[in-house]
Design a protein around this motif. Structure first.
Motif, PDB file in Angstrom:
ATOM      1  N   VAL A   1       2.955   5.715  -3.183  1.00 54.37           N
ATOM      2  CA  VAL A   1       4.223   6.703  -3.662  1.00 54.37           C
ATOM      3  C   VAL A   1       4.278   6.644  -4.975  1.00 54.37           C
ATOM      4  O   VAL A   1       4.385   7.649  -5.776  1.00 54.37           O
ATOM      5  N   VAL A   2       4.035   5.562  -5.824  1.00 55.36           N
ATOM      6  CA  VAL A   2       4.055   5.355  -7.255  1.00 55.36           C
ATOM      7  C   VAL A   2       2.989   6.289  -7.797  1.00 55.36           C
ATOM      8  O   VAL A   2       2.981   7.116  -8.824  1.00 55.36           O
ATOM      9  N   ALA A   3       1.735   6.091  -7.038  1.00 57.27           N
ATOM     10  CA  ALA A   3       0.429   6.789  -7.833  1.00 57.27           C
ATOM     11  C   ALA A   3       0.760   8.509  -7.545  1.00 57.27           C
ATOM     12  O   ALA A   3       0.687   9.260  -8.528  1.00 57.27           O
TER      13      ALA A   3
ATOM     14  N   THR B   1      -2.595   8.511   2.225  1.00 60.95           N
ATOM     15  CA  THR B   1      -3.007   7.171   2.300  1.00 60.95           C
ATOM     16  C   THR B   1      -1.753   6.703   3.298  1.00 60.95           C
ATOM     17  O   THR B   1      -1.839   5.842   4.173  1.00 60.95           O
ATOM     18  N   LEU B   2      -0.529   7.188   3.184  1.00 61.49           N
ATOM     19  CA  LEU B   2       0.745   7.012   3.899  1.00 61.49           C
ATOM     20  C   LEU B   2       0.392   6.896   5.389  1.00 61.49           C
ATOM     21  O   LEU B   2       1.068   6.006   6.248  1.00 61.49           O
TER      22      LEU B   2
ATOM     23  N   LEU C   1      -4.601  -0.255  -4.113  1.00 58.21           N
ATOM     24  CA  LEU C   1      -5.386   0.452  -2.986  1.00 58.21           C
ATOM     25  C   LEU C   1      -6.724  -0.108  -2.522  1.00 58.21           C
ATOM     26  O   LEU C   1      -6.823  -0.653  -1.539  1.00 58.21           O
ATOM     27  N   VAL C   2      -7.465  -0.241  -3.647  1.00 60.38           N
ATOM     28  CA  VAL C   2      -8.894  -0.655  -3.461  1.00 60.38           C
ATOM     29  C   VAL C   2      -8.806  -2.127  -3.019  1.00 60.38           C
ATOM     30  O   VAL C   2      -9.661  -2.581  -2.102  1.00 60.38           O
TER      31      VAL C   2
ATOM     32  N   VAL D   1       0.908  -1.188  -0.067  1.00 58.00           N
ATOM     33  CA  VAL D   1      -0.008   0.047   0.205  1.00 58.00           C
ATOM     34  C   VAL D   1       0.855   1.136  -0.052  1.00 58.00           C
ATOM     35  O   VAL D   1       0.578   2.273  -0.664  1.00 58.00           O
ATOM     36  N   ARG D   2       1.938   1.324   0.774  1.00 53.67           N
ATOM     37  CA  ARG D   2       2.838   2.418   0.853  1.00 53.67           C
ATOM     38  C   ARG D   2       3.311   2.541  -0.354  1.00 53.67           C
ATOM     39  O   ARG D   2       3.513   3.939  -1.158  1.00 53.67           O
ATOM     40  N   GLY D   3       3.868   1.489  -1.151  1.00 51.97           N
ATOM     41  CA  GLY D   3       4.816   1.725  -2.304  1.00 51.97           C
ATOM     42  C   GLY D   3       3.607   2.223  -3.493  1.00 51.97           C
ATOM     43  O   GLY D   3       3.921   3.093  -4.356  1.00 51.97           O
TER      44      GLY D   3
END
Length: 399
Positions: free
Chosen positions: A279-281, A372-373, A311-312, A274-276
């Motif tokens: 960040v990419v988004a 989100t982070l 994410l979803v 999720v963190r990755g």
């Protein structure tokens, strides 16, 4: 039991695929729907907004209904209703018929989305490992197929009914046959112990971080869906033909990201993935906002597909981990914020683009995705009643 779970997984994946086809066929042929029924530009937003609003109602109603009937039964009958409502959109002639068909479509989609993800969460618990992203990969594949069929219909100037009927004829009986192998897990109801009102407050408080992540993810998704073509053409100066490419690239990278995402979760954990993804988004939105030309902009939209895609599905999976005894209720409530994000995303970017600039507007979903982070720890495996830090696989019954 392994064969039961495998059949249940395959049949549910087909259900996700069929839903992706149906939804893409509806949203990608909106201009043809508008022409067929004579819907004015001023009235069109009301018709489009009604679908996610009613879908939210359908999701809330599903939370109540699954206390009495299993999610597999909700999915078994809501999917044919969605397909028949899609056909109704193609067969109608008067605006009132369009309103009825879209209304039925919206309510059934809410029930379908909620029950699909309920079954996905319970199957993942039964498997004891991440499989949720694979179901959403099937949905993305269905979306690509549906959008391609819509392109064929538009290219050959086919009537809506001619485009929709063969799809419904193929998917409806296949979905009904496949529904025989849906698998219901244990643990429905409002909560794991306690009275419903008390449990409902606990569920909402604990779900709030996931609700925000779901909303932010769909704001990002709606931004790409509704504004990528206009942004590339009007802001980055691309041709009309090239402007259609970013969304297709976004869909393909979403499919690829989800197809391999479960392996990433098993290797790095849900929090890391999720963190990755966030960040990419965020980097994708930054590239889009600062792109000097169309090709760099498309690189940004490619990164968005790879980042947002995880994410979803992981948000639904996290809800199931947080409330193993009330996963159905948690998923239904969380699913509502899918539609909240969809409703907010497009108008938000449009208003900011008109009042400020479209480049600046792209920074807003970037910031929201980065938030989100802050909530990434909500995706961690939760200690359960058995005292461990991992989920305990549970038995499952054929739905």
């Amino acid at each position: 039991m392994t064969d039961v779970l495998r059949r249940g997984r395959a049949s549910l994946a087909f259900g996700f695929f069929a839903q992706g086809v149906a939804f893409a066929l509806l949203v990608t042929r909106i201009p043809a729907i508008q022409d067929r029924y004579g819907v004015s530009d001023a009235l069109l937003p009301a018709f489009l907004a009604a679908v996610p609003v009613l879908a939210g109602v359908g999701s809330v109603a599903t939370e109540r209904l699954v206390k009495r009937i299993p999610p597999s039964r909700m999915l078994r009958w809501s999917q044919p209703v969605v397909l028949l409502a899609l056909l109704g959109v193609g067969l109608g002639e008067r605006m009132v018929e369009l309103a009825v068909a879209l209304g039925v479509f919206g309510l059934a989609v809410g029930a379908l989305d909620a029950s699909m993800n309920m079954l996905g969460v319970s199957l993942q618990r039964s498997y004891g490992r991440s499989i949720m992203l694979g179901f959403h990969a099937a949905y993305s594949l269905g979306g690509i197929v549906g959008a391609s069929l819509a392109w064929v219909g538009a290219h050959w100037d086919l009537a809506l009914a001619v485009s929709y009927l063969p799809v419904v004829v193929v998917l409806l009986p296949a979905a009904l046959v496949g529904s025989r192998w849906y698998v219901d897990g244990e643990g429905a109801g409002a909560a794991d112990g306690g009275d419903e009102n008390t449990a409902g407050g606990v569920v909402f408080k604990a779900l709030l971080p996931l609700c925000l992540v779901m909303t932010f993810a769909y704001i990002g998704d709606a931004t790409v869906s509704n504004w990528s073509a206009k942004y590339l053409q009007d802001v980055l100066g691309s041709s009309e033909q090239l402007a259609t490419v970013p969304y297709n690239v976004y869909m393909v990278t979403t499919l690829v990201g989800r197809a391999v995402g479960d392996f990433g979760v098993r290797r790095f954990g849900a929090v890391g993935v999720v963190r990755g993804g966030a960040v990419v988004a965020a980097v994708g939105f930054a590239v889009v906002a600062g792109a000097p030309g169309a090709w760099v902009g498309m690189i940004g939209f490619t990164l968005l597909g790879l980042g947002l895609c995880v994410l979803v599905p992981q948000t639904f999976a996290a809800a199931g981990r947080l409330f193993p005894g009330a996963s159905d209720a948690a998923v239904a409530r969380l699913n509502v914020f899918n539609y909240v994000g969809f409703l907010i995303g497009s108008p938000l970017v449009g208003a900011l683009g008109d009042a400020w600039s479209y480049r600046g507007a792209m920074l807003v979903p970037m910031v929201l995705v980065l938030v989100t982070l802050v909530y990434a720890r909500s995706f961690a495996a939760q200690p359960d009643r058995y005292g461990g830090g991992h989920e305990r696989p549970r038995t499952a019954d054929v739905g």
